[in-house]
Design a protein around this motif. Structure first.
Motif, short mmCIF file in Angstrom:
data_model
loop_
_atom_site.label_atom_id
_atom_site.label_comp_id
_atom_site.label_asym_id
_atom_site.label_seq_id
_atom_site.Cartn_x
_atom_site.Cartn_y
_atom_site.Cartn_z
N GLU A 191 28.47 79.17 37.07
CA GLU A 191 29.55 79.63 36.20
C GLU A 191 29.92 81.09 36.50
OE1 GLU A 191 30.63 79.58 31.41
OE2 GLU A 191 28.57 79.26 32.09
N ASN B 117 31.05 76.23 30.60
CA ASN B 117 32.37 75.81 31.04
C ASN B 117 32.22 74.79 32.18
OD1 ASN B 117 33.73 77.55 29.26
ND2 ASN B 117 33.54 79.26 30.72
N ILE C 283 36.79 74.38 28.89
CA ILE C 283 36.71 75.83 29.00
C ILE C 283 36.67 76.42 27.59
CG2 ILE C 283 37.79 77.91 29.94
CD1 ILE C 283 36.88 75.93 32.08
N ASP C 284 35.68 77.25 27.36
CA ASP C 284 35.51 77.91 26.05
C ASP C 284 35.55 76.89 24.92
OD1 ASP C 284 35.37 80.39 27.33
OD2 ASP C 284 37.53 80.73 27.17
N LYS C 285 34.85 75.74 25.17
CA LYS C 285 34.67 74.67 24.19
C LYS C 285 35.97 73.93 23.86
CE LYS C 285 30.66 76.92 22.11
NZ LYS C 285 30.03 77.40 20.87
N LYS C 286 37.03 74.18 24.65
CA LYS C 286 38.28 73.47 24.46
C LYS C 286 38.52 72.55 25.65
CE LYS C 286 40.48 77.12 21.72
NZ LYS C 286 41.63 78.06 21.63
N GLU D 274 40.77 79.26 33.85
CA GLU D 274 41.14 80.30 32.90
C GLU D 274 39.98 81.20 32.49
OE1 GLU D 274 42.98 78.33 29.64
OE2 GLU D 274 44.71 77.64 30.79
N SER D 275 38.76 80.71 32.63
CA SER D 275 37.62 81.51 32.21
C SER D 275 37.28 82.61 33.22
CB SER D 275 36.39 80.62 31.99
OG SER D 275 36.10 79.90 33.18
N LYS D 276 37.88 82.56 34.40
CA LYS D 276 37.59 83.55 35.45
C LYS D 276 38.91 83.99 36.06
CE LYS D 276 34.31 85.52 38.05
NZ LYS D 276 33.20 86.33 37.50
#
Length: 579
Positions: free
Chosen positions: A344, A378, A393-396, A411-413
């Motif tokens: 991650e 994620n 991503i981010d629990k979504k 989107e998390s990076k």
């Protein structure tokens, strides 16, 4: 009567020729003894200094050797020193010594000299003082003998206006010799080692004859390194033949029983010419370059009718984009360890590939909200048979269609993402075609065909150079000690290195600025600063050579006197002829 006159002329000519030959032989004999005495004198000085004797004791020992020569051979030297034989012979020997000083590297650091000429070669050259010819005792002794010769010759001629050119021409070598001795006693040669932004006025001084650092001295100002730059040559890749030589080692190393360590030896290097046959001399082995890829990569192809292919070894091929650059990636559903990347930190999410999603994973993704344990990290989950991508991503959870050729950001990076090249149900149908990304030499690979002309068939090999991250890809020819490699030595050499310098006075104020490069020194206040050292592993370090030659201007003045004297001699001779 005419016959008698002719016989006398022939007799005189023969006698003159014999006397000339004897004169040159005597002069050659004494000059070689003088050179030998100079070598013994200087090597005695160096030996005593290396064994702890003081500088004055070492110098006294050297002068004693030359004094012994002077006492033993004073009469024959004094008798022939003002003869044309001596002048011609000594000038010839000095010219040879000067030529040697031109072709052999002078006053370079000990390590550089040894690397350039090898251990044995450099030891021999240093013994004969050919690493610093112009300050060697034998060279200076020859110059001193020539100076005495010129003094004696000059004293024989009356000092007058007509003869002033003659006396100046004979005086000039003595002035030049005096300049050399001023340099010997009051000059020095050393190095200032600097990092960018650092200023120093302390010079580490070399011993003039051994190139060892022996002392230090302070300059009346400081030198500051503002910036250092160096550049290597462009690579020049070549096909190379190497041989593994089995040699005994100085210390026993137990690799396997009765096995000796091997040392590779390069035999030949060839330019990259496509389809040109080459051979390993002394063997029946032939090879040729069939293709060369400057920036090697594989281009994969897959049949369009993937829906008709049974999912035996399914997978997905994609290209990742991260902060560390782009990287090709292949995930395989039926191969444990290759079905996911659990990183991650770099990618921004775990990446997992399934041809058919497991029932428990489907259940976890369908929960509202998504299963807590599943959402702890994620995830990017590829469902091959469904042609879908699940982004957790981010629990979504979001779901997108899986489309080859499309770029998907993570989107998390920030800046991270991937592009899908191929989705395939069976890796057996995936074909890899060698190609190049560009014409830049970023990842050079050579494809070579090797065969034995007496045996049917051939083999193909991919050769690539090694670097700090990987070993080179060479090809060992079975049953022989030979192997082929693709390497470039030229880019290991430095194209240029340059230092931007500032001279600071005692108050730290900048009084002069200039860059120095190899063969482009900086002259300031009687000191010469030149680029002499660098370390590719320390990009901000520079070694600045320093030389102080106070006798240089005396030498220049001596050459000016010589030219003026010779000009006056010819001018005076021309005027007499006109009168």
């Amino acid at each position: 009567m005419a016959a008698n006159h002719t016989n006398r002329l022939q007799s005189n000519h023969g006698e003159s020729h014999t006397n000339g030959s004897r004169g040159f032989k005597r002069v050659s004999y004494l000059l070689w003894l003088l050179i030998l005495s100079g070598l013994v004198a200087q090597n005695s000085e160096v030996f005593l200094q290396k064994n702890g004797a003081s500088e004055w004791v070492s110098l006294a020992a050297g002068f004693t050797v030359l004094a012994v020569f002077g006492v033993l051979f004073f009469k024959p030297v004094y008798k022939i020193i003002d003869t044309p034989h001596f002048a011609i012979s000594s000038l010839l020997v000095i010219a040879v010594g000067t030529a040697l000083g031109t072709f052999v590297s002078q006053t370079v650091p000990y390590e550089v000299f040894t690397e350039r000429y090898g251990e044995t070669g450099s030891a021999v050259l240093r013994f004969f003082q050919l690493d610093d010819v112009f300050h060697s005792w034998w060279y200076v002794s020859l110059y001193a003998a020539l100076g005495l010769s010129l003094v004696k010759i000059s004293l024989k001629k009356k000092l007058s206006r007509e003869n002033i050119g003659f006396h100046l021409a004979h005086l000039s070598p003595i002035i030049i010799l005096f300049g050399f001795w001023v340099d010997y006693f009051y000059g020095f040669r050393g190095i200032i080692q600097l990092e960018e932004g650092q200023a120093k006025n302390v010079v580490q001084v070399y011993d003039g004859h051994t190139n060892y650092l022996k002392d230090s001295t302070e300059l009346p100002f400081s030198i500051q390194l503002d910036k250092f730059q160096f550049e290597r040559h462009d690579p020049d890749y070549r096909l190379q033949i190497w041989r593994m030589e089995q040699e005994a080692h100085a210390q026993e190393i137990s690799l396997h029983e009765n096995q000796k360590p091997a040392k590779p030896e390069i035999l030949a290097s060839f330019p990259l010419e496509l389809m040109k046959p080459r051979k390993i001399y002394g063997t029946d082995i032939r090879f040729r370059l069939t293709d060369f890829y400057p920036d090697f990569t594989f281009e994969y192809t897959y049949p369009d009718n993937i829906d008709t292919i049974e999912a035996r070894d399914p997978g997905i091929q994609l290209e990742l984009k991260t902060d560390f650059g782009d990287a090709a990636l292949q995930l395989r559903a039926n191969q444990p360890g290759r079905d996911k990347i659990a990183d991650e930190g770099i990618v921004g999410a775990w990446m997992e590939f399934y041809w058919e999603l497991p029932a428990e994973l489907v259940a976890g993704l369908n929960k509202q909200p998504v299963d807590k344990k599943l959402a702890e990290v994620n995830r990017v989950i590829f469902a091959g048979n469904e042609r879908r991508i699940y982004f957790l991503i981010d629990k979504k959870l979001t779901v997108e269609p899986l489309e080859p050729g499309k770029f998907y950001p993570i989107e998390s990076k920030e800046g991270a993402g991937f592009t899908i090249f191929h989705l395939f149900p069976d890796a057996a149908h995936l074909q890899a075609i060698p190609t190049t990304k560009s014409e830049e030499l970023n990842n050079p690979v050579a494809m070579v065909e090797i065969w034995n002309k007496t045996i049917p068939g051939s083999k193909q090999a991919y050769l690539y150079p090694g670097n700090a991250e990987r070993r080179s890809g060479s090809f060992e020819i079975p049953g022989t000690p030979y192997f082929l490699a693709l390497e470039s030595f030229k880019d290991m050499e430095t194209k240029f290195f340059k230092s931007d310098l500032t001279v600071l006075d005692k108050n730290g104020e900048a009084v002069h600025q200039q860059y120095v490069k190899v063969n482009e020194p900086m002259l300031y206040n009687g000191y010469r600063f030149y680029q002499t050292d660098y370390d590719p592993n320390r990009p901000t370090y520079s070694g600045i050579g320093v030389s102080h030659e106070p006798g240089l201007y005396v030498i220049y003045f001596g050459f000016f006197i010589m030219v003026a004297g010779i000009a006056q001699m010819f001018y005076g001779k021309t005027r007499k002829q006109e009168v």
